[in-house]
Design an enzyme around this catalytic site. Sequence first.
Site, PDB file in Angstrom:
ATOM      1  CE  LYS A 280      -4.417   1.309   2.025  1.00  0.00           C
ATOM      2  NZ  LYS A 280      -5.592   0.823   2.739  1.00  0.00           N
ATOM      3  CD  GLU A 365     -19.565  -1.992   8.143  1.00  0.00           C
ATOM      4  OE1 GLU A 365     -19.622  -3.076   7.524  1.00  0.00           O
ATOM      5  OE2 GLU A 365     -18.690  -1.136   7.906  1.00  0.00           O
ATOM      6  NE  ARG A 393     -22.423  -3.445   3.847  1.00  0.00           N
ATOM      7  CZ  ARG A 393     -21.526  -3.948   3.020  1.00  0.00           C
ATOM      8  NH1 ARG A 393     -20.580  -4.743   3.471  1.00  0.00           N
ATOM      9  NH2 ARG A 393     -21.541  -3.675   1.732  1.00  0.00           N
TER      10      ARG A 393
HETATM   11  C1  TPP Z   1     -19.268  -1.497   4.467  1.00  0.00           C
HETATM   12  C2  TPP Z   1     -18.077  -0.611   4.502  1.00  0.00           C
HETATM   13  N1  TPP Z   1     -17.495  -0.350   5.685  1.00  0.00           N
HETATM   14  C3  TPP Z   1     -16.417   0.463   5.739  1.00  0.00           C
HETATM   15  C4  TPP Z   1     -15.908   1.014   4.614  1.00  0.00           C
HETATM   16  C5  TPP Z   1     -14.743   1.994   4.688  1.00  0.00           C
HETATM   17  N2  TPP Z   1     -13.556   1.452   4.000  1.00  0.00           N
HETATM   18  C6  TPP Z   1     -13.212   1.886   2.775  1.00  0.00           C
HETATM   19  S1  TPP Z   1     -11.833   1.144   2.203  1.00  0.00           S
HETATM   20  C7  TPP Z   1     -11.660   0.259   3.615  1.00  0.00           C
HETATM   21  C8  TPP Z   1     -10.499  -0.668   3.764  1.00  0.00           C
HETATM   22  C9  TPP Z   1     -10.432  -1.646   2.661  1.00  0.00           C
HETATM   23  O1  TPP Z   1      -9.305  -2.444   2.800  1.00  0.00           O
HETATM   24  P1  TPP Z   1      -8.855  -3.356   1.600  1.00  0.00           P
HETATM   25  O2  TPP Z   1     -10.030  -4.047   1.038  1.00  0.00           O
HETATM   26  O3  TPP Z   1      -7.751  -4.219   2.077  1.00  0.00           O
HETATM   27  O4  TPP Z   1      -8.366  -2.345   0.497  1.00  0.00           O
HETATM   28  P2  TPP Z   1      -7.050  -1.424   0.500  1.00  0.00           P
HETATM   29  O5  TPP Z   1      -7.515  -0.042   0.797  1.00  0.00           O
HETATM   30  O6  TPP Z   1      -6.089  -1.947   1.525  1.00  0.00           O
HETATM   31  O7  TPP Z   1      -6.538  -1.542  -0.880  1.00  0.00           O
HETATM   32  C10 TPP Z   1     -12.684   0.546   4.526  1.00  0.00           C
HETATM   33  C11 TPP Z   1     -12.805  -0.027   5.869  1.00  0.00           C
HETATM   34  C12 TPP Z   1     -16.562   0.729   3.398  1.00  0.00           C
HETATM   35  N3  TPP Z   1     -16.165   1.263   2.253  1.00  0.00           N
HETATM   36  N4  TPP Z   1     -17.623  -0.089   3.378  1.00  0.00           N
END
Ligand code: TPP
Length: 629
Positions: A280, A365, A393
Amino acid sequence: MILENINQPSDIKKVDPADYGCLAEEIRRFLIDKISMTGGHLASNLGVVELTMALHLVFDLPEDKIVWDVGHQSYTHKLLTGRKEGFEELRQYGGLSGFPKRKESSCDAFDTGHSSTSISAGLGLAKARDLRGEHYSVISVIGDGALTGGMAFEALNNAEKLKSNFIIVLNDNQMSISENIGGVSRYLSKVRTDSGYNEFKENLAEVLTKIPGIGEKLVTQLVRTKSSIKQLFIPGMLFENFGVTYLGPVDGHNIKDMMRILQEARRLNRAVLVHVVTKKGMGYKPAEMQPSKFHGVEPFDIKTGKCKAAKTAATYTDIFSVAMCKLAERHENLVAISAAMPDGTGLKKFSVKFPNRFFDVGIAEEHAVTFAAGLAAGGMHPVVAVYSSFLQRAYDQILHDVCIQNLPVIFAVDRAGLVGSDGETHQGIFDLSYLSGIPNMSIFAPKNKYELVDILEFAMKFDHPLAIRYPRGTAYSGLKEIRTPIAYGKSEVIARNGGIVLLAVGSMVKTAMEVKEMLEAEGRDVSVINVRFVKPIDTEILDSLAEDHRLLVTMEENVASGGYGEQVCSYVLDRGYPVRVLPISLPDTYVEHGNVEILKKEAGIDAASIAERIRRHAGSDTASAAAGK
Ligand SMILES: Cc1ncc(C[n+]2csc(CCOP(=O)(O)OP(=O)(O)O)c2C)c(N)n1
């Protein structure tokens, strides 16, 4: 400049393989440059530059379909599909969205924004393709963070039935927004460290083939029993056991290796998961060092990595953060839960001070809410801190697990109202509607930062479900002098002058004060009520206001359907009061990305638009004897 010549999806295929590295470098420079000016999701996008290039090199867009989980990492994909110019206005009103949008490009196969949906959506696309006799590839790209969401596993459980090709690319950077945690994360790190297995497999095959007479047969047998052989060396073999072929891990910054493995994946007539390991923030030191901080950023200085905007006053999240730590010192049964967002929801401090009473459950969630219900049934007083849009959700968990049993779970609903640049998927404009209909739920919206502290105090003595909703951004610090004790189900009178009464919910109290000033300048009498409880509504005050006011104006940062205004209209109608009601709310539609002030104006919920609507509605009959004043 290679990037200059990339204007449509097929252009990347014309690039000389020797230049892939240069193109990746140019894309990174472009992203850092643009995001430093507009703000946006930086670290995740820098991590998938080579992965996106490999996907675009192997597959043909828009015929083949890529589904990006969450979608915040789709910038390179946008760049390679003819949307370079759009980056000037990324996430701004009328400009390029920060997430995939089918209406923006035929290369965006599916809209996303919330996590863990991509495998389900991809599976649906693959099945539709088969039913219609079509032949394109479907690829779902999901992060290791998103893989902690239950829906991803529901889809994996379903994927083994597929008898045609469907590719899941697992982008494993060991990070959610913060560090990824839990069993899934631990499992993936085990797979990564055991990756010597692949070399072993190849060497073993080579050695076996050389055994005269039986070598070839043995290798064929080995390939057939591939999954059980793997099981010997990779504990669990989670994906294979799900019936999904596992390939990898592969270096997510090596384009040629990824192309090779994607070609292999494409040949299989079943669901296959390609495990890609990325970093990242790759290529920009500040983002590599602090991937959480650079997950989503405001405009920043490229040299220092520092945010350009001066630090603003405390946000509601900051106030919540401090209040939670103070409460926890006095209330030992207070526990806090976050669904992968300890920083965003302000629970980081709490997690450091009270590590045993803090739970980051991953992007889950639904689980967070039922887990809280369990904690409450066991005698604890849980606070679930979550953004309004992500709580959507967990509707059934709120209803079925918390509210039917009337359990004391506190929902700290952050980012309630318009949030701005993340757009439709992230606007917190439905919570009043989806929570209002649930029996046993109470909903409170504080008018300013002091009231947020007071309602949290109140909540600790309250033995039932309670949602506290507050907006993104700077906490309102006005009306400090009006701080009446919170009484259950009661509103607070801010000014009572007869004529027009503004019944304002939470963030709209500040707006109501501005509207009051505008209308009073024209000689109208205006009362202002801080609604406080959207559920239950304060019918007693409505009875009394109906007596000495001609126009009730409800004001909320929520859609009209199921909101506070609707409840007031229905109550007034039911009572047969002669008073007129003007409900001010957001229209029943999705609100796109853009600056919040612009969005409010567009929706007609800014002070000037509201004043104008009241003027039109009230005519001159609510004006006091202005001439005499
Ligand atoms: C239901 C939901 N909860 C929280 C989020 C906030 N959120 C956006 S990106 C993320 C982390 C995602 O991690 P990953 O899938 O590993 O992707 P990366 O950013 O590391 O590439 C979160 C918690 C979201 N988009 N949707």
